[in-house]
Design a protein around this motif. Structure first.
Motif, PDB file in Angstrom:
ATOM      1  N   THR A 228       0.819  -1.209   0.000  1.00 60.97           N
ATOM      2  CA  THR A 228       0.000   0.000   0.000  1.00 60.97           C
ATOM      3  C   THR A 228       0.851   1.257   0.000  1.00 60.97           C
ATOM      4  O   THR A 228       0.366   2.334  -0.331  1.00 60.97           O
ATOM      5  CB  THR A 228      -0.908   0.029   1.239  1.00 60.97           C
ATOM      6  N   GLY A 229       2.099   1.159   0.425  1.00 56.73           N
ATOM      7  CA  GLY A 229       2.986   2.312   0.482  1.00 56.73           C
ATOM      8  C   GLY A 229       2.974   3.038   1.813  1.00 56.73           C
ATOM      9  O   GLY A 229       3.712   4.005   2.005  1.00 56.73           O
ATOM     10  N   ALA A 230       2.137   2.587   2.732  1.00 55.21           N
ATOM     11  CA  ALA A 230       2.052   3.229   4.046  1.00 55.21           C
ATOM     12  C   ALA A 230       1.384   2.261   5.016  1.00 55.21           C
ATOM     13  O   ALA A 230       1.076   1.127   4.660  1.00 55.21           O
ATOM     14  CB  ALA A 230       1.260   4.530   3.957  1.00 55.21           C
ATOM     15  N   PHE A 231       1.156   2.722   6.261  1.00 57.11           N
ATOM     16  CA  PHE A 231       0.547   1.881   7.274  1.00 57.11           C
ATOM     17  C   PHE A 231      -0.855   2.339   7.656  1.00 57.11           C
ATOM     18  O   PHE A 231      -1.418   1.865   8.641  1.00 57.11           O
ATOM     19  CB  PHE A 231       1.425   1.827   8.524  1.00 57.11           C
ATOM     20  N   GLN A 232      -1.429   3.248   6.882  1.00 51.74           N
ATOM     21  CA  GLN A 232      -2.751   3.745   7.217  1.00 51.74           C
ATOM     22  C   GLN A 232      -3.841   2.839   6.643  1.00 51.74           C
ATOM     23  O   GLN A 232      -3.694   2.263   5.568  1.00 51.74           O
ATOM     24  CB  GLN A 232      -2.949   5.165   6.677  1.00 51.74           C
ATOM     25  N   ALA A 233      -4.940   2.740   7.390  1.00 51.91           N
ATOM     26  CA  ALA A 233      -6.130   2.050   6.889  1.00 51.91           C
ATOM     27  C   ALA A 233      -6.901   3.054   6.049  1.00 51.91           C
ATOM     28  O   ALA A 233      -7.503   3.985   6.585  1.00 51.91           O
ATOM     29  CB  ALA A 233      -6.972   1.547   8.055  1.00 51.91           C
ATOM     30  N   ASN A 234      -6.887   2.870   4.738  1.00 51.79           N
ATOM     31  CA  ASN A 234      -7.532   3.827   3.843  1.00 51.79           C
ATOM     32  C   ASN A 234      -8.014   3.118   2.576  1.00 51.79           C
ATOM     33  O   ASN A 234      -7.953   1.885   2.483  1.00 51.79           O
ATOM     34  CB  ASN A 234      -6.565   4.972   3.494  1.00 51.79           C
ATOM     35  N   ASP A 235      -8.480   3.892   1.613  1.00 49.13           N
ATOM     36  CA  ASP A 235      -9.002   3.303   0.378  1.00 49.13           C
ATOM     37  C   ASP A 235      -7.926   2.544  -0.378  1.00 49.13           C
ATOM     38  O   ASP A 235      -8.202   1.504  -0.985  1.00 49.13           O
ATOM     39  CB  ASP A 235      -9.599   4.392  -0.508  1.00 49.13           C
TER      40      ASP A 235
END
Length: 378
Positions: A228-235
């Motif tokens: 995803t490129g990051a650790f955030q829960a997002n779209d």
């Protein structure tokens, strides 16, 4: 931190049997509570502090586990601690500077991404002790930590992920499509080590059972896969998870703190009975909202490692020796299967117990390009 102390707090030992049955279910370390007679004490000037990665301390994963260890140590020592949250990479250096300015004497940084900021702070403040989770503090790659006042806290999670991959393959073979998958947050060693072990565990199941369970989302040979490129829960995380589910997988391993929430949302939207594996903590206990879709969790006892490191620092016995959590010392392992235990293929838990012992005995060597190595202190 000693191995014997780690075993005591985790509640397991190599001789005690399968960690998935004895791992303490992700609970915090249990020792003397604050105020108990004969409990540990800290120097009056001791001030432990902790800084999170961008996932934040409410990630139900590695940041939260580290905070749990800090909280328990501070409680036992009857000292106040300070915590600061990083919302993005631009916060790492300012957060470290704020902790130094605030009089912190022992700083724990949580995560590989804080490596540069931790090393710079440690070099600039040689009288402050540091510990860092998931990074060897060896930017020079010379086998030595870049500052003598940093203690790396590392975990050979490939060993536990190997067991998780085997379990996932067994579940898919018995209940589904013979297709499993994984995806990660950022492509960094603490993430890819899970994915390597997971895929190798699936391959072990195939070899032992003469099966053809397929794995999607990660190629061990090329070290390429879905992130995803990051650790955030997002779209973005949800779309990445959906891409793995679209391959027909019925077990998915999301590696990267809060991104499991996006995977859970994608699973529920699909309504196909897919299950997932947790990482770092026992997700059933850390976040009961997903317990109905978590087959098992691949755990690393960050809480214990941080707790032990802080306790040692409080006693004035700072030891920069690298800690590596393994199946043997109880630093990594599988959680219980909880509600899925009665639905497992016959004999699976015995097979996992045997595999675990073979890894502990060195008869099976689980390797990853990200397998941690102990760095010597400068």
């Amino acid at each position: 931190m000693t191995i014997s102390t780690t075993r005591k707090l985790v509640g397991v030992s190599a001789a005690a049997g399968l960690i998935l049955a004895l791992a303490g279910c992700g609970a915090a370390p249990t020792s003397n509570p604050t105020g108990s007679s004969g409990g540990p004490t800290a120097a009056a000037s001791f001030k432990p502090c902790i800084v999170s990665d961008s996932g934040g301390f409410n990630d139900h994963s590695f940041n939260e586990a580290a905070l749990t260890g800090m909280q328990e140590a501070a409680k036992q020592l009857n000292v106040q601690f300070r915590q600061v949250t990083s919302k993005s990479a631009s916060d790492y250096t300012p957060n470290m500077q704020a902790l130094v300015a605030g009089g912190c004497t022992y700083i724990v940084s949580v995560g590989f991404n804080l490596s540069a900021a931790t090393i710079a702070s440690a070099k600039a403040n040689p009288k402050i002790d540091y510990a860092i989770v998931d990074d060897p503090a060896d930017a020079n790659n010379d086998g030595k930590t870049d500052a003598p006042n940093i203690k790396p806290l590392l975990f050979d999670t490939a060993q536990a992920a190997y067991l998780g991959g085997y379990a996932a393959a067994a579940w898919s073979d018995a209940h589904g499509t013979d297709k499993v998958g994984t995806f990660g947050g950022m492509q960094i060693p603490p993430v890819t080590i899970y994915m390597d072990g997971f895929v190798d565990g699936v391959n072990k199941f195939n070899a032992d059972k003469h099966k053809k369970v397929q794995t999607f989302g990660w190629n061990v040979a090329t070290q390429k896969g879905s992130f995803t490129g990051a650790f955030q829960a997002n779209d973005t995380a949800k779309q990445t998870a959906q891409g793995i589910l679209n391959q027909g997988t019925d077990v998915i391993l999301p590696v990267g703190g809060p991104i499991y929430l996006s995977a859970a949302a994608a699973i529920r939207d699909s309504s196909k009975g897919t299950v997932m594996l947790g990482v770092d903590s026992d997700f059933v206990l850390a976040d009961p909202s997903v317990k109905d879709i978590v087959l098992v969790s691949i755990m690393k006892r960050i809480d214990v490692a941080v707790h032990d490191a802080v306790m040692a620092g409080a006693s004035g016995k700072f030891d920069p020796t690298t800690y590596i959590g393994t199946l043997k010392n109880g630093g990594v392992g599988l959680s219980p299967f909880h509600d899925f235990a009665s639905k497992l293929p016959a004999g699976l838990t015995d097979e996992l117990k045997s595999l675990q012992q073979q890894i502990i005995d060195g008869k099976i060597v689980v390797q990853s390009k990200a397998t941690p190595k102990a760095a010597t202190s400068n």
